[in-house]
Design a protein around this motif. Structure first.
Motif: not given
Length: 294
Positions: A70, A113, A123
């Motif tokens: 992430y 994103t 995402d």
């Protein structure tokens, strides 16, 4: 010959000197060593970001390294966002670049994103970034591949009506045979509705045959055999249509290359023209061959 306009719009720097001119040369030119280094670094960053998105979709890896993935995704997203904004700020027509092929791809590289902050799972659309690898055609000066791609697109556009009519014919066959199989087999054999039977007709004609729905009666199996034979013909027909237009395009291309040197345009010197051309396709000058005939 330059790539087609849908691949690369005609851009101009907003200023002739200063940091904008330097960044324009670095981002939109591909000849000097520093320009090539920037392009290679950009391709590496794109490849790594796509690899991270792929690895993050694996449940086991996501459970152990999800937070790291992430963080890396956000780093690349911020970098690509800055790059996109810089590209908009250094071109004379930012809207034209934003609406161009590469401009849209550059925007889509960073957008997922941000969307993931509001839509869960968005995402994973980060794999769209792999389309930015298309820049390698310009970076490595593989213009000839762009020409071949343009020829394929022209052949597909020229055969669009025939292929469209063929697709309509396939849809009609799907509806008819779907209704017939619904009447022959019925819900007790898995054909619970006409749309469900149409799904069976599509996978049967495509010769895929998932096996989730199979006819049980002799008449249904006979109809299935007919559908499979039709499916082989369906695969061949659009291929022949498209191939015929490609052959025709190749013959026209050879006719263009067979023009004599003395018949080149007197104004711009362009040599490649269609055999029956009366005016230059580059500058509009009257062709000398037309003068000879008159």
């Amino acid at each position: 010959m330059a790539p087609p306009e849908w691949l690369e719009p005609e851009l101009r720097p907003i200023q002739k000197d200063g940091w904008r001119a330097y960044m324009f040369r670095l981002m939109f030119r591909h000849h000097e060593p520093d320009e090539r280094r920037f392009d290679v670094a950009l391709l590496i960053a794109i490849a790594i970001s796509v690899l991270v998105a792929l690895l993050d979709s694996v449940a086991l890896l996501h459970a152990h390294y999800g937070s790291y993935f992430y963080a890396v995704e956000w780093v690349f997203t911020i970098l690509f966002s800055i790059e996109y904004l810089i590209r908009l700020s250094i071109v004379r027509r930012p809207l034209r670049y934003a609406l161009s092929f590469y401009g849209v791809i550059d925007l889509l590289a960073a957008l997922p994103t941000y969307i993931s902050l509001f839509v869960v799972g968005a995402d994973h659309l980060l794999v769209i970034r792999v389309l930015r690898i298309l820049r390698v055609f310009r970076i490595l000066e593989m213009v000839e591949f762009s020409k071949e791609g343009s020829e394929l697109m022209r052949a597909l556009h020229a055969s669009r009506r025939k292929i469209g009519l063929f697709v309509l014919f396939v849809v009609l066959i799907t509806v008819v045979f779907g209704a017939v199989m619904y009447l022959v087999e019925g819900p007790e054999h898995g054909f619970s509705s006409i749309p469900h039977a149409m799904y069976w007709a599509i996978v049967t004609m495509a010769t895929v045959g998932f096996g989730d729905i199979t006819p049980q009666t002799p008449l249904g199996q006979f109809i299935t055999s007919i559908m499979i034979l039709i499916g082989y013909g369906i695969i061949a027909v659009p291929t022949g249509i498209f191939g015929a237009h490609l052959i025709q395009s190749g013959m026209e291309k050879r006719a263009v290359r067979q023009m004599d040197v003395e018949d080149s345009c007197l104004r711009c010197g362009e040599r490649e023209h269609h055999a029956e051309a009366r005016y230059c396709h580059c500058c509009g000058e009257r062709m000398p061959i037309d003068d000879k005939e008159s």
